[in-house]
Design a protein around this motif. Structure first.
Motif, PDB file in Angstrom:
ATOM      1  N   HIS A   1      -8.666  -5.582 -10.314  1.00  0.00           N
ATOM      2  CA  HIS A   1      -9.293  -4.658 -11.262  1.00  0.00           C
ATOM      3  C   HIS A   1      -8.405  -3.428 -11.485  1.00  0.00           C
ATOM      4  O   HIS A   1      -8.288  -2.937 -12.619  1.00  0.00           O
ATOM      5  CB  HIS A   1     -10.675  -4.239 -10.766  1.00  0.00           C
ATOM      6  N   GLN A   2      -7.774  -2.950 -10.420  1.00  0.00           N
ATOM      7  CA  GLN A   2      -6.868  -1.810 -10.556  1.00  0.00           C
ATOM      8  C   GLN A   2      -5.675  -2.170 -11.440  1.00  0.00           C
ATOM      9  O   GLN A   2      -5.247  -1.377 -12.295  1.00  0.00           O
ATOM     10  CB  GLN A   2      -6.376  -1.348  -9.179  1.00  0.00           C
TER      11      GLN A   2
ATOM     12  N   GLU B   1     -10.822  -6.010  -5.939  1.00  0.00           N
ATOM     13  CA  GLU B   1     -10.632  -4.610  -6.331  1.00  0.00           C
ATOM     14  C   GLU B   1      -9.192  -4.343  -6.788  1.00  0.00           C
ATOM     15  O   GLU B   1      -8.949  -3.612  -7.751  1.00  0.00           O
ATOM     16  CB  GLU B   1     -10.983  -3.691  -5.159  1.00  0.00           C
ATOM     17  N   THR B   2      -8.205  -4.940  -6.102  1.00  0.00           N
ATOM     18  CA  THR B   2      -6.807  -4.701  -6.491  1.00  0.00           C
ATOM     19  C   THR B   2      -6.523  -5.273  -7.880  1.00  0.00           C
ATOM     20  O   THR B   2      -5.797  -4.666  -8.660  1.00  0.00           O
ATOM     21  CB  THR B   2      -5.824  -5.304  -5.473  1.00  0.00           C
TER      22      THR B   2
ATOM     23  N   LEU C   1       2.040   1.872  -3.495  1.00  0.00           N
ATOM     24  CA  LEU C   1       0.984   2.380  -4.364  1.00  0.00           C
ATOM     25  C   LEU C   1       0.582   3.813  -4.022  1.00  0.00           C
ATOM     26  O   LEU C   1       0.062   4.529  -4.876  1.00  0.00           O
ATOM     27  CB  LEU C   1      -0.229   1.452  -4.298  1.00  0.00           C
TER      28      LEU C   1
ATOM     29  N   ARG D   1       0.832  -1.208   0.000  1.00  0.00           N
ATOM     30  CA  ARG D   1       0.000   0.000   0.000  1.00  0.00           C
ATOM     31  C   ARG D   1       0.870   1.265   0.000  1.00  0.00           C
ATOM     32  O   ARG D   1       0.525   2.270  -0.640  1.00  0.00           O
ATOM     33  CB  ARG D   1      -0.948  -0.007   1.194  1.00  0.00           C
TER      34      ARG D   1
ATOM     35  N   TRP E   1      -0.155  -3.854  -7.253  1.00  0.00           N
ATOM     36  CA  TRP E   1      -1.580  -4.167  -7.132  1.00  0.00           C
ATOM     37  C   TRP E   1      -1.795  -5.676  -7.122  1.00  0.00           C
ATOM     38  O   TRP E   1      -2.585  -6.199  -6.322  1.00  0.00           O
ATOM     39  CB  TRP E   1      -2.364  -3.550  -8.302  1.00  0.00           C
TER      40      TRP E   1
ATOM     41  N   ARG F   1       0.734   4.808  -8.220  1.00  0.00           N
ATOM     42  CA  ARG F   1      -0.484   4.015  -8.421  1.00  0.00           C
ATOM     43  C   ARG F   1      -0.457   3.240  -9.739  1.00  0.00           C
ATOM     44  O   ARG F   1      -1.335   2.420  -9.990  1.00  0.00           O
ATOM     45  CB  ARG F   1      -1.714   4.917  -8.359  1.00  0.00           C
ATOM     46  N   GLN F   2       0.540   3.502 -10.584  1.00  0.00           N
ATOM     47  CA  GLN F   2       0.651   2.790 -11.853  1.00  0.00           C
ATOM     48  C   GLN F   2       1.535   1.543 -11.752  1.00  0.00           C
ATOM     49  O   GLN F   2       1.846   0.914 -12.770  1.00  0.00           O
ATOM     50  CB  GLN F   2       1.219   3.727 -12.925  1.00  0.00           C
TER      51      GLN F   2
ATOM     52  N   ALA G   1       1.634  -1.803 -11.484  1.00  0.00           N
ATOM     53  CA  ALA G   1       0.683  -2.908 -11.603  1.00  0.00           C
ATOM     54  C   ALA G   1       1.093  -4.113 -10.761  1.00  0.00           C
ATOM     55  O   ALA G   1       0.243  -4.788 -10.162  1.00  0.00           O
ATOM     56  CB  ALA G   1       0.539  -3.312 -13.073  1.00  0.00           C
TER      57      ALA G   1
ATOM     58  N   LYS H   1      -6.712  -2.183 -15.069  1.00  0.00           N
ATOM     59  CA  LYS H   1      -6.866  -0.849 -15.646  1.00  0.00           C
ATOM     60  C   LYS H   1      -5.531  -0.367 -16.210  1.00  0.00           C
ATOM     61  O   LYS H   1      -5.485   0.343 -17.218  1.00  0.00           O
ATOM     62  CB  LYS H   1      -7.358   0.141 -14.585  1.00  0.00           C
TER      63      LYS H   1
END
Length: 324
Positions: free
Chosen positions: A306-307, A303-304, A275, A272, A285, A279-280, A282, A310
């Motif tokens: 899915h992030q 959720e992670t 990130l 965490r 995540w 936040r990019q 991957a 993205k």
């Protein structure tokens, strides 16, 4: 263009490449000019006198004032959105041959302060150091810095973001001994070969030589992960992050070390933290999803993933783990 380092008599000592980053301003590697009494730039067969502008010896990036240089400045890109597999082009002047072009891909990226160190398959040879690495839109990604020939071509470039910070970090006198980038280059070659014992030896020497370097401690942590010494890896990463808390890659690898040591809750917190900085990332995540799943927190794990998707919709590991 060609950058020539000269002795007191005006004779060539060393030769590298350079990139025009503004009208009359050229960026290159510091080590190309470090040992010379003076230097000059050769562009389209004409020599131009040079005045040293700013020098970041630690990161091996220098800028030169070249009055009257007619070379058009490049367009600056960034390494933040760069991905492994992206097509890149190295442009330099090996053996003095200007605008020599080689094509390759990004084969590896390492998070550093203010940018990402690039490993590429685009060929770099003697005299290319200080030249440009460009993306497929012609934007500068970095300065080609180091290569290892032989059976395995390993080529590296310093991040373009470091060029912009040179004025704030400028030091007039060159540092003695190896710079942090010299150590990093040595480390990167062994890392690419998965030579963990060699990495451990080099990183221990690096920490001894430069105990205030966050990169050195992070490198030591990675070597300890490779040799299976988890407690030592955790300690090394904590030392790195005490020096430079914004190293996302160090937080990410600390999470891996915690996972290897069976300390899942601390691994979650480390991922965490990584990130929060980037936040990019991957991979962070995906690993966070795995750690959440092991803790029985499947909604968070979903959720992670899915992030992660993205960021890279084609990542098979993220899809597989999401399905699980």
């Amino acid at each position: 263009m060609v950058v020539l380092s000269l002795d007191a008599g005006g004779n060539p000592l060393a030769q590298g490449s350079g990139v025009a980053i503004a009208p009359g301003v050229v960026a290159t590697n510091c080590y190309v000019i470090r040992d010379g009494a003076s230097c000059k730039v050769r562009y389209q067969g004409q020599d131009y006198p040079v005045r040293l502008r700013d020098t970041d010896w630690r990161r091996d990036v220098c800028s030169l004032d070249v009055p009257g240089l007619p070379a058009p400045p490049v367009v600056l890109g960034d390494t933040a959105s760069l991905k492994v597999g992206a097509t890149v082009y190295a442009v330099g002047a090996p053996e003095g041959l200007e605008l020599t072009l080689s094509q390759g891909i990004v084969s590896g990226l390492r998070d550093l302060e203010g940018g990402r160190y690039i490993q590429t398959t685009a060929a770099i040879s003697h005299g290319s150091s200080g030249g440009g690495l460009f993306d497929d839109q012609g934007r500068l990604l970095g300065l080609t810095s180091f290569y290892m020939g032989g059976g395995q071509q390993l080529n590296f470039a310093l991040p373009v973001e470091w060029i912009g910070t040179v004025p704030q970090r400028s030091v007039r006198l060159p540092a003695r001994g190896l710079s942090e980038v010299d150590w990093l280059n040595r480390y990167a070659v062994l890392e690419a070969k998965n030579d963990w014992r060699g990495l451990l030896t080099v990183s221990q020497a690096w920490v001894k030589a430069q105990p205030g370097s966050a990169w050195a401690w992070a490198g030591l942590g990675e070597a300890y992960i490779g040799t299976g010494e988890h407690a030592e890896a955790i300690d090394a990463y904590h030392r790195a992050l005490k020096i430079s808390p914004q190293l996302a890659g160090a937080w990410y690898n600390l999470g891996i070390a915690y996972e290897d040591a069976g300390r899942n809750a601390e691994a979650i917190e480390a991922y965490r933290q990584a990130l929060k900085i980037n936040r990019q990332l991957a991979a962070a995540w995906i690993n966070l999803g795995g750690a959440c799943s092991r803790a029985g927190r499947n909604a968070e794990a979903i959720e992670t993933y899915h992030q992660a998707l993205k960021i890279d919709p084609q990542d098979p590991k993220a899809w597989y783990n999401l399905g699980r």
